[in-house]
Structure formats: C-alpha cells, structure tokens
Design a protein around this motif. Structure first.
Motif, mmCIF file in Angstrom:
data_model
loop_
_atom_site.group_PDB
_atom_site.id
_atom_site.type_symbol
_atom_site.label_atom_id
_atom_site.label_comp_id
_atom_site.label_asym_id
_atom_site.label_seq_id
_atom_site.Cartn_x
_atom_site.Cartn_y
_atom_site.Cartn_z
ATOM 1 N N GLY A 174 0.805 -1.221 0.000
ATOM 2 C CA GLY A 174 0.000 0.000 0.000
ATOM 3 C C GLY A 174 0.835 1.266 0.000
ATOM 4 N N ILE A 175 2.066 1.191 -0.503
ATOM 5 C CA ILE A 175 2.941 2.372 -0.566
ATOM 6 C C ILE A 175 2.799 2.996 -1.955
ATOM 7 C CG2 ILE A 175 5.319 3.201 -0.389
ATOM 8 C CD1 ILE A 175 5.950 0.682 1.248
ATOM 9 N N PRO A 176 2.409 4.268 -2.050
ATOM 10 C CA PRO A 176 2.207 4.897 -3.361
ATOM 11 C C PRO A 176 3.534 5.197 -4.057
ATOM 12 C CG PRO A 176 1.931 6.517 -1.637
ATOM 13 C CD PRO A 176 2.105 5.195 -0.937
ATOM 14 N N GLY A 177 3.467 5.331 -5.379
ATOM 15 C CA GLY A 177 4.648 5.684 -6.154
ATOM 16 C C GLY A 177 4.550 5.118 -7.556
ATOM 17 N N SER A 178 5.221 5.756 -8.493
ATOM 18 C CA SER A 178 5.202 5.308 -9.887
ATOM 19 C C SER A 178 6.623 5.059 -10.366
ATOM 20 C CB SER A 178 4.548 6.364 -10.778
ATOM 21 O OG SER A 178 5.377 7.521 -10.865
ATOM 22 N N TYR A 179 6.730 4.357 -11.470
ATOM 23 C CA TYR A 179 8.044 4.081 -12.078
ATOM 24 C C TYR A 179 8.762 5.395 -12.378
ATOM 25 C CZ TYR A 179 11.539 1.956 -15.156
ATOM 26 O OH TYR A 179 12.715 1.547 -15.724
ATOM 27 N N ASP A 180 8.059 6.322 -13.016
ATOM 28 C CA ASP A 180 8.684 7.594 -13.405
ATOM 29 C C ASP A 180 9.138 8.379 -12.179
ATOM 30 O OD1 ASP A 180 8.331 7.022 -16.064
ATOM 31 O OD2 ASP A 180 6.485 8.195 -16.273
ATOM 32 N N GLY A 181 8.299 8.376 -11.122
ATOM 33 C CA GLY A 181 8.658 9.109 -9.909
ATOM 34 C C GLY A 181 9.907 8.547 -9.259
ATOM 35 N N ILE A 182 10.005 7.236 -9.195
ATOM 36 C CA ILE A 182 11.178 6.599 -8.607
ATOM 37 C C ILE A 182 12.403 6.845 -9.485
ATOM 38 C CG2 ILE A 182 12.236 4.400 -7.986
ATOM 39 C CD1 ILE A 182 9.426 3.388 -7.276
ATOM 40 N N HIS A 183 12.257 6.595 -10.788
ATOM 41 C CA HIS A 183 13.397 6.735 -11.706
ATOM 42 C C HIS A 183 13.943 8.160 -11.691
ATOM 43 C CE1 HIS A 183 15.571 6.971 -15.564
ATOM 44 N NE2 HIS A 183 15.794 5.673 -15.386
ATOM 45 N N ARG A 184 13.053 9.143 -11.702
ATOM 46 C CA ARG A 184 13.486 10.547 -11.707
ATOM 47 C C ARG A 184 14.332 10.863 -10.475
ATOM 48 N NH1 ARG A 184 8.857 12.602 -11.294
ATOM 49 N NH2 ARG A 184 8.905 13.162 -9.078
ATOM 50 N N ASN A 185 13.876 10.409 -9.318
ATOM 51 C CA ASN A 185 14.592 10.702 -8.077
ATOM 52 C C ASN A 185 15.879 9.897 -7.950
ATOM 53 O OD1 ASN A 185 13.002 12.641 -6.182
ATOM 54 N ND2 ASN A 185 11.423 11.338 -7.087
ATOM 55 N N VAL A 186 15.865 8.658 -8.437
ATOM 56 C CA VAL A 186 17.087 7.845 -8.407
ATOM 57 C C VAL A 186 18.184 8.508 -9.236
ATOM 58 C CG1 VAL A 186 18.127 5.718 -9.292
ATOM 59 C CG2 VAL A 186 16.059 5.595 -7.909
ATOM 60 N N MET A 187 17.848 8.967 -10.433
ATOM 61 C CA MET A 187 18.852 9.560 -11.306
ATOM 62 C C MET A 187 19.409 10.851 -10.712
ATOM 63 S SD MET A 187 19.116 7.242 -13.445
ATOM 64 C CE MET A 187 20.371 8.013 -14.456
ATOM 65 N N ARG A 188 18.566 11.601 -10.010
ATOM 66 C CA ARG A 188 19.055 12.827 -9.379
ATOM 67 C C ARG A 188 19.948 12.514 -8.172
ATOM 68 N NH1 ARG A 188 14.757 14.557 -7.413
ATOM 69 N NH2 ARG A 188 15.223 13.889 -5.283
ATOM 70 N N GLU A 189 19.549 11.537 -7.370
ATOM 71 C CA GLU A 189 20.243 11.263 -6.123
ATOM 72 C C GLU A 189 21.518 10.448 -6.298
ATOM 73 O OE1 GLU A 189 19.563 12.381 -3.141
ATOM 74 O OE2 GLU A 189 17.719 13.422 -3.642
ATOM 75 N N SER A 190 21.518 9.433 -7.196
ATOM 76 C CA SER A 190 22.665 8.522 -7.273
ATOM 77 C C SER A 190 23.111 8.199 -8.698
ATOM 78 C CB SER A 190 22.316 7.204 -6.568
ATOM 79 O OG SER A 190 21.304 6.512 -7.296
ATOM 80 N N SER A 191 22.408 8.725 -9.694
ATOM 81 C CA SER A 191 22.671 8.386 -11.100
ATOM 82 C C SER A 191 22.543 6.888 -11.362
ATOM 83 C CB SER A 191 24.070 8.862 -11.517
ATOM 84 O OG SER A 191 24.177 10.269 -11.404
ATOM 85 N N GLY A 192 21.764 6.193 -10.517
ATOM 86 C CA GLY A 192 21.524 4.769 -10.720
ATOM 87 C C GLY A 192 22.583 3.862 -10.125
#
Length: 259
Positions: free
Chosen positions: A172-190
């Motif tokens: 029941g944790i909200p979130g989308s692929y795009d939302g996660i991917h966008r933040n991952v690339m900003r925070e750690s570049s994957g």
C-alpha cells in the motif's frame, strides 16, 4: 536525499501494513547438466588381482543451474552445495551475471553452481523433473502476493524499480516508475553503492547511501518487511525511501528535489 537538513529522525511508527513478504515463498529451480558417460575396457583374462583393483577416481564437480531466491547469498549457496573454493569461487564463476558487488544478488538471477554433492544433484534432478502440482488458489490479496513472488526481475535499475513497485503495491505504498526513476537519477545516477561523505548528514556520522540516498536511521525506521536490511540493496533502498516519502510528502512522485 542529498539535501542539507533532510532526513530528520523519523517517527518510530512507519506506515503500518500487514503482508506476506514477496518472494519468500518461491522455490529455486535448479537443473543439473548431464555428466559424461564412462565406458570401462574389459580386463584381460588372467590379469593379476592387484592390476584389477583400480582406485576410485575423485568425484568430479557437477554444474547445476541455480535460480536465486529471496534471502539467498553467495555464501549460503556455496555452503549448501559444498562448492570447492566457497563463495569466492562461486562469485568468480558467475561474475559476469552478478556484477562487481557479490552482495547484490536478486531473486531470479541465474547462477552456475559447481558441486561435488551427488545427493544434491540427484535431489535437484528429481525436483526439476517432477510434474508441478497445481497450487491452491489463495484468497484476496494473497493471490496477488503469489503472482508477484513468481516473477523474475532483471539485475539492473529497471528490474530493481519494477520489483520495488510490486512490493510497494502489496504494502500500500504509493509511487510510480517515473517518480522513482526521476529521483534515483538525481540522487545517485543509478549507482546502488553511491554514498555521500561530504554533506551535513555525513558530518553527523550518518551519510546518505544507495539509490535514493537514505541515511541509516531513516532506512531502519521505514524499512519494508520482506526486503534486505542492507541499505545498499537496491530494492530495500527504494522501498524504504518511498515509504518515507509517502509518510512525509504523500508519495515519491511528489518529490522533485532534495528531501
């Protein structure tokens, strides 16, 4: 989570949710490779008894195709199949599949295991050749959990995000692929091993780690049941960070900068 002043010590009561951990019920599929057939030459008639007594050759290692399941580690697999050289040899044999970090193995990853255990090979062959029994149809949300546990995921950013999303959906944790991917690339570049050793959190002794740069107190408080307790584990890091973001911002999709 690389911004200054972020990750205040979170509340000790993260989002409550009850669920069967994804992937814990999966069974590993192992397929033995057929060994070579040995032919013995006939003994010449009247040969001395000593010449007929041939010492038994050492049992050759057999290669098995092993599928990683939840909770596995290279050390556990090497110990289970008595791999000569232990987990280091197992890692060496499968480095191309595992990658540069031997700690990061994920459900669905295919490994080649060289074992000298005859019983293990026979047991594996029996399991793989036996017809599968139809599973009883679970009720309600448990059916979704069973379907999710049967999935396999690529050992890359795309696979980690998709596995995390399946676990999040069950919890029941909200979130989308795009939302996660966008933040991952900003925070750690994957990079799942990324660590920030220079900001205010690092100065306090709690550097931000992993794909979504969580600090240890936040990761531990918002850890999602059924995932690893290693903050560098990609799926565990994503789900804990999204759990935190849901509690503070409503969803990881609402995060567009340091959080």
């Amino acid at each position: 989570m690389a911004g200054r002043g972020k990750h205040r010590r979170p509340r000790t009561n993260p989002l409550s949710r009850g669920f069967i951990a994804a992937g814990t019920g999966g069974a590993a599929l192992t397929l033995p490779l057929l060994g070579a057939t040995h032919a013995s030459a006939a003994e010449p008639q009247g040969a001395p008894a000593a010449a007929q007594s041939v010492p038994q050759a050492a049992q050759p290692a057999k290669s098995l195709a092993y599928t990683v399941v939840k909770g596995d580690s290279l050390a556990r697999i090497a110990d289970r199949y008595d791999v000569s050289g232990g987990w280091k040899q197992l890692y060496k044999d499968n480095r191309a599949a595992v990658g540069d970090n031997p700690k990061l193995i994920h459900p669905g990853l295919k490994l080649t295991v060289k074992t000298t255990k005859t019983s293990a090979a026979k047991k594996t062959a029996t399991k793989s050749s036996a017809p599968a029994k139809p599973a009883a149809k679970p009720a309600g949300g448990v059916a979704q959990a069973t379907q999710a546990s049967a999935k396999t995921y690529a050992n890359n950013l795309d696979g980690w995000i998709r596995e995390a999303l399946d676990i999040m959906a069950q919890k029941g944790i909200p979130g989308s692929y795009d939302g996660i991917h966008r933040n991952v690339m900003r925070e750690s570049s994957g990079n799942p091993l990324a660590i920030n050793n220079w900001d205010s959190n690092a100065a306090k002794g709690t550097p931000s780690k992993g794909l979504l740069q969580t600090i240890d107190p936040t990761f531990q408080a918002y850890h999602v049941d059924g995932t690893s307790w290693d903050p560098y584990d990609p799926v565990a890091n994503i789900t804990a960070a999204c759990n935190y973001a849901a509690d503070r911002y409503g969803s990881i999709d609402n995060v567009n900068g340091p959080y």
